[in-house]
Design a protein around this motif. Structure first.
Motif: not given
Length: 560
Positions: A531-535, A557-560
């Protein structure tokens, strides 16, 4: 031919914009601005011309009022009236009366304005007070006024042209007291007009006329005096009239139209010169701008071409500190990041291949375990061991869910069902001293979350929070929606942790490691990866009061 006209480069686009701007300026200059500015200049010039004529007219009007005051003052002078009365009734000698009247009149008269000044007694010869040409006999018009029964329409002052001076206008004042005593005639000297008009400037070739009853009384050109104004009408002249308060008097100013248009022509020449200078400046600016812009762009394009050919060692050197310098810095950083990502992906692919091999080897055992557990289950049921049978079913469900080849994301309801199977087994282990509760809103049950994400947190709570459990242990798994994010809480009433231990545990979550296993750190890193930074995970705990481990997940929603 059309292909050659396409604007493929920034240089050609800048040149095209410059040519278009130049054409637009020229069209506006000759199509709109020239006519508009010409009209504006013409209107302003006419307004200024009209205002100038009005100012001259007001000054001339004041001059005539002063002259009228002087002339009427002589006609009402009581000394003059007394001597004329004595002369009318033959009570004084003519020469003595002439001398006395002459002395009295010249004492109060501004002679600069007077050309001829005569008093016509009723019965005696004219008295020439001040004259350029002496008068010996009264004219018919004056003779008529000397009759006592003649009452002119204006008793104070009349403006007339006498026959002995055709081009000169005179002020005629009847002198009365209990009947007609005489008539005063004062011929105006051109100086009364020239004092003002000779100083008046209306353009270079403009002229001003003083007109009385349609006839020019004074003009800078002496040949025009006595000429009717109607004979001077010219279609190419701009004319302004100012009507004075003095009846029949008018001031006329005339300026040739060519003089007004000369100003427009002069302005147009200056404007065209300014446009040429402006366009030349814009052209110089465009050339400099093209050099400043295109040079860094060429460097960037060459660097991109090298990257396109596979060269990731490109470093674009520069000394600029402007926007292009920042672009070049970002380009260098981008190439460096691409090179790092390629290496990272290469390592991930190696680990993935290793994991696939291990997964293939592990698939040999699950089928044997399923069959073995199924056989044990039926043996327990046949012997009436329902509790053992239920435990075997829960263990079988956990095993099947853990090694299934389904998608990594599953509905919340499905993951909670698997977690409940795990807790059922743990409850048997602790001999009913472990209690658990699920509080998941219906709106969250169909949301997608990563599989087996919460179970490691439950395992940690059972392993550490209830390690020395003497009383009953309670655990609550709850969820909620916050601003589109999914938030889960694993709450226990165990032994808790100190703030130092919580900080150490949070710090370990941020460490990067290739170790495998189940734990809070791996769960946190998995969330950040997806999910990225912040999670990720947050922990709140107090010694003796339990621990709350919270997870914040984003939308799927994936970052990869």
């Amino acid at each position: 031919m059309m292909g050659g006209l396409r604007l493929r480069t920034i240089k050609s686009k800048i040149i095209a914009v410059f040519i278009g701007f130049t054409c637009m300026v020229v069209m506006l200059q000759f199509g709109i601005f020239q006519q508009w500015i010409g009209t504006m200049i013409l209107d302003n010039s006419e307004s200024y011309f009209q205002e100038t004529v009005h100012q001259i007219g007001k000054r001339m009007e004041l001059q005539l009022k002063q002259f009228r005051t002087m002339a009427e003052g002589i006609g009402r002078n009581q000394v003059v009236i007394n001597y004329l009365a004595d002369l009318k009734f033959q009570q004084i000698n003519y020469q003595i009366a002439k001398y006395k009247i002459n002395y009295e009149v010249l004492r109060v008269t501004k002679l600069d304005w007077v050309d001829n000044m005569v008093i016509y007694p009723v019965y005696d010869p004219p008295i020439n007070l001040y004259y350029t040409v002496p008068v010996f006999d009264p004219e018919p018009s004056i003779e008529n006024m000397l009759q006592s029964n003649y009452n002119p329409p204006q008793k104070s002052l009349l403006w007339m042209r006498l026959h002995n001076s055709t081009n000169q206008i005179s002020a005629i004042i009847p002198i009365d007291e209990n009947g007609r005593l005489g008539v005063l005639s004062i011929g105006l000297k051109p100086a009364i007009f020239s004092e003002i008009l000779d100083e008046a400037k209306i353009g270079k070739h403009g002229t001003v006329y003083v007109v009385k009853d349609g006839v020019i009384v004074y003009a800078q050109d002496p040949a025009l005096i006595g000429v009717s104004v109607s004979k001077l009408q010219q279609d190419r002249d701009t004319q302004v009239e100012y009507t004075m308060d003095e009846a029949g008097w008018t001031l006329i100013g005339r300026v040739p139209q060519s003089e007004l248009w000369n100003q427009i022509t002069k302005f147009n020449r200056i404007f065209v010169l300014m446009v040429i200078v402006l366009l030349a400046a814009i052209m110089c600016f465009a050339i400099v701008a093209m050099r400043l812009v295109l040079r860094p762009l060429k460097i960037i394009i060459k660097g991109m071409e090298r990257v396109q050919q596979g060269d990731l060692t490109v470093v674009l050197a520069h000394k600029n500190e402007d926007e292009f310098g920042r672009i070049l810095d970002h380009f260098n950083y981008m190439v460096e990041r691409i090179q790092g990502l390629i290496q990272t992906i290469y390592k991930q692919q190696r680990h993935q291949r290793k994991a696939e091999i291990l997964s293939l080897l592990a698939k040999l055992n699950p089928h044997f375990l399923y069959n073995s557990l199924d056989m044990i289950y039926w043996k327990a049921i046949m012997k009436g061991e329902d509790e053992i049978g239920n435990t075997i079913v829960a263990l079988s469900n956990i095993l099947r869910y853990s090694i299934s080849q389904k998608d990594e994301f599953v509905p919340v309801a499905e993951d909670m069902k698997q977690l409940e199977s795990y807790l059922q087994i743990q409850k048997l282990r602790f001999e009913d001293k472990l209690h658990y509760h699920f509080d998941i809103p219906p709106a969250m049950k169909n949301c997608q979350i990563p599989k087996l994400l919460i179970q490691p947190l439950v395992e940690n709570a059972i392993k550490y929070a209830f390690r020395d459990m003497k009383d009953e242990g309670c655990m609550t798994i709850c969820g909620q929606l916050e601003d589109g994010d999914l938030v889960f809480h694993v709450i226990d009433n165990g032994i808790g942790m100190s703030s130092e231990k919580v900080e150490k545990l949070i710090a370990s979550c941020e460490m990067q490691s290739e170790e495998t296993g189940i734990g809070i750190r791996l769960v946190h890193q998995r969330i950040v990866y997806l999910y990225g930074e912040g999670y990720g995970i947050s922990i709140n705990s107090e010694i003796g009061r339990g621990t709350t481990v919270s997870l914040r997940l984003g939308e799927r929603k994936l970052l990869i």
